[in-house]
Design an enzyme around this catalytic site. Sequence first.
Site, PDB file in Angstrom:
ATOM      1  N   CYS A 102       0.812  -1.172  -0.173  1.00 59.89           N
ATOM      2  CA  CYS A 102      -0.168   0.237   0.115  1.00 59.89           C
ATOM      3  C   CYS A 102       0.866   1.025  -0.037  1.00 59.89           C
ATOM      4  CB  CYS A 102      -0.792  -0.114   1.171  1.00 59.89           C
ATOM      5  SG  CYS A 102      -1.319   1.323   1.989  1.00 59.89           S
ATOM      6  N   CYS A 103       0.778   2.105  -1.068  1.00 58.75           N
ATOM      7  CA  CYS A 103       1.235   3.355  -0.991  1.00 58.75           C
ATOM      8  C   CYS A 103       0.114   4.571  -1.139  1.00 58.75           C
ATOM      9  CB  CYS A 103       2.405   3.415  -1.906  1.00 58.75           C
ATOM     10  SG  CYS A 103       1.914   3.606  -3.604  1.00 58.75           S
ATOM     11  N   ALA A 104       0.632   5.632  -1.534  1.00 58.05           N
ATOM     12  CA  ALA A 104      -0.308   7.003  -1.571  1.00 58.05           C
ATOM     13  C   ALA A 104      -1.427   6.471  -2.663  1.00 58.05           C
ATOM     14  CB  ALA A 104       0.552   8.174  -1.921  1.00 58.05           C
TER      15      ALA A 104
END
Lengths: 100, 893
Positions: A6-8
């Site tokens: 998960c990232c931005a």
Amino acid sequence: MNILLCCAAGMSTSLLVQKMEQAAREKGLEAKIWAVSADEVKQHIDQAQVLLLGPQVRYKLAEMKKVGEARGIPVDVISPVDYGSLNGKKVLEFALRLKQ
Amino acid sequence: MKRVDFIYQKLLEFGPAKKVSAGELAELLGLSRANVSGDLNRLWKEGRIEKEEGRPTLFYVKQANDSLYLAQTALDRLAKTNKSLITRIEQAKAAVLYPPRGMHCLILGETGVGKSWFAGMIHEFAVDIGRLEKGAPFVVFNCADYANNPQLLISQLFGVKKGAYTGAEMDRKGLVEKADGGILFLDEVHRLPAEGQEIFFTFMDKGTFRRVGETEVERSAQVQIVMATTENPESSLLKTFMRRIPMVIKLPSLVERGMEERFGLVMEIFREEAFRLGREIQISSSVVQAFLCYHCPNNIGQLKTDIQLTCASAYAEFISLKKNVLHVSIQDVPHHVKQGLLLAKDYRQELAELIGTEHKCFVVQPSQEESVWFDRESENAANSVYEKIEQKIYELQNQGVSEEELEYDIEHYFTTFIKGVHQRINKGDMARIIDPVIIHLVEDIVRYAEAKLEKILSQKVIFGLALHIQTSKERLSQGKQIVHPHLNSVRLKYKKEFAVALECVRMIEEALLMDLPIGEAGYLTMFFVLDDESMQEERETVGVLVITHGSGGATAMVDVTNRLLVTEYARAIDLPLEEDSLVVLEQAIKTAREIGSAAGLLLLVDMGSLLGFGEIIEKELGIPVKVVPMVSTPHVIEATRKAMLGHTLDDVYRDVVSISMGVREELPREAPDKAVPALTIVATCLSGEGSALFLKKLLESNLRYDEKLLEFVPLQLMDKAQAKSKLKKLKQERTVLCIVSNYMLDRDLRCYSMDDVVNGEALSDIQQLIDLEEAYVKMKESLKEHLKMVKGQDVLDDVRTCVARMEERLGDKLLFDTRIGAYLHICCLVDRLKAGERSVAYTDKVPFLAENRKLYSLIRHELQPLADKYDVVFSEDDVCFVMNFFIHNKTLA
């Protein structure tokens, strides 16, 4: 082995996913690895066994840990060095260690 | 555009000379003859075009204000001398000519490029060609003036009905009404609040408006609106507002205008001053050069102020000294403009083409159009080093110094001499990269310190200080520490300077809005103290002593040299044939003691026993001595010049010897290193072999790093100048992460003391440095292979710059984690957009944006260069994600 990243916006992690998949293949490991944005984690977490966060969303760690713990899924932040250098092998190993 | 407008436009293009029939025009435009004929007649009835009865009837555009239409307008004259404005001028003309009342337009450009002035030109043009009547209003309104009070702003613009609110005691016209039949210029339109923009919609669409408090009456006014802003309109104006502005004119910055136009502008402004003072002004060529080259961030506006200041200073001198000509010399120029001279060499060719290379002086007349060339007599020629030397030669020749002694290609020496001087000043060249704010700040500090310490600080210190403060600021904002290794001893040793430094620290804190650690005062103290010490240090140069047989030989050569170089540097001893060489040796040792230093002594001798002097002096004084076994005036000049510039003994020796051989010895070329690691950490000790090697081993075994990327380099410190130049070379080749040394070699580099490394305190710090830089290098490599549409290494560099700008403007540095993520994110984003992929939606975008409007426009603005370069468009969502990095930067654990 199902690893959720998960990232931005799920943007930069998708590169890492490719690298990790490659590393998994080399290890002869069957793994499903995919990346989503922070907002989408809740819809995907049930299929995951490990959740890794990009270092830039470290601020979500506490929140994600809660979500993960409720399901018995380990959650942690990827080392910024490994992340920045897109070191798929190391991140994969990190995920495997977490799962143990 | 409606068909009728289209037809009118076409006729405008033809101009009043070409008359066409409805049939011809219909064919040309591919429209039906009947329609065209109808439209033409309608235009004629409206009085917008002329008609010539006959078969067929011919139509042509009205000769607006007859004679003036063909005459040159002010705008045309402007285009002649300002080529970069031609497109903008065409745009402006089109905006004015567009029927029926001209087009609203928006002028963009940095502060000081002349937006208001350009708006005025548009008005003048409209009057010139008769689109507007003579005396048509040109109303200027600065939206920033009322930005905090939208209510007042709107009433200013649209007027008020009596009793609309308390205080509205009578009906009042607004500016829109005052501008009826003319142009309304809204400056700083980005400060027009959203509600103001909305009211303008209606007015722009229908030409109608209401005064505040009016409900029943609808007023109308015919106004062309010209707006100006420094901001990016995409982010600062409502989209619905932007849509109603068909014409956007972007004015170029001073830098974009180019040297030639800048020259024209500079002379024009001087001419205006000449006009104002009512007398001729003479401007020395170096002044013009400075004005052409200095960093002038606020464009023409600033250029004007700076030139006015300069003229004022020259004028004061003119009056007080009762001179008969008003001459502007480089002393009159403000300090920051003078810096331009240091940059001038980068533009040498352009300058040579523009103003020539001979020393000339410009003269502007209050009345004359063109400035004239003017060759000055030599009375004032002593301005530059070059001229000084020229004068010197002349004098020497007059005194009967023989031609033979000057025979060597003297000019060659002078040019190199001048180059040498420039190298020395080169530190000042840094002014190019120093923030003007800091330069001003340093000027304040210097003024304060000079008053308190009762001494004058040298120019060198001023540059050094500016550079130091700039780097400190950068270091601190990157979260790096400033630690002065010997703070306490400095405090005790230089009490007075330290007290001054503390006050200066406060001044810096105030000016830069940041907290400084106490160590900073330690550094500043050193600057104030160092000024004296550096003069001592200057004496740490190689001494030059000439000894020859015969009476007067050595003295003559040294004399010429010293006169030419305006110094007393070289020393001479004559050895008359009858004199005992031992007596001369005594004398030589005595002189050597005076001029020799740890840097060494260069002995130039002619023959015989003198050759052995070097060894004896070396033993006697314990300083290195080299002997050049032949001597002539050129040798002495070369040796002295080099020595004065602080070259090492070996360098000076080699260069002097090479003259004798007639050819310059090529420096032994070092074989190009094969694949040097990109990163390096330097360890120093006096020998370069003792503790430096130990430190290298210690670091190698205690740190995690990639051998392909990082190397530890030992450096010997015995000869500081040499160590510095080696370090400089290293820095050019690769990134030097830090230095381990007890001596401060380079203020820009982070330096750890040996103690801290040996006791392990610095290790984790260094490890982090390594990790960070390694990550960047590797990121670059992985991006190279993974990005499809753009070049990974380029985009990463651009993204780094872009993020750095954001950080600077926000005064907030991203933490390491976030930064890595942000870099990667933006690189991928650019790549994706380039590939035509859709943006990811940002959840809760609307409230998020509403909450962070300022941040949004800032980030959007800073992303623009990236968007331009890679030709992509960032969506609102994209920007939101980037904003997020900064918002959550602080929340990171």
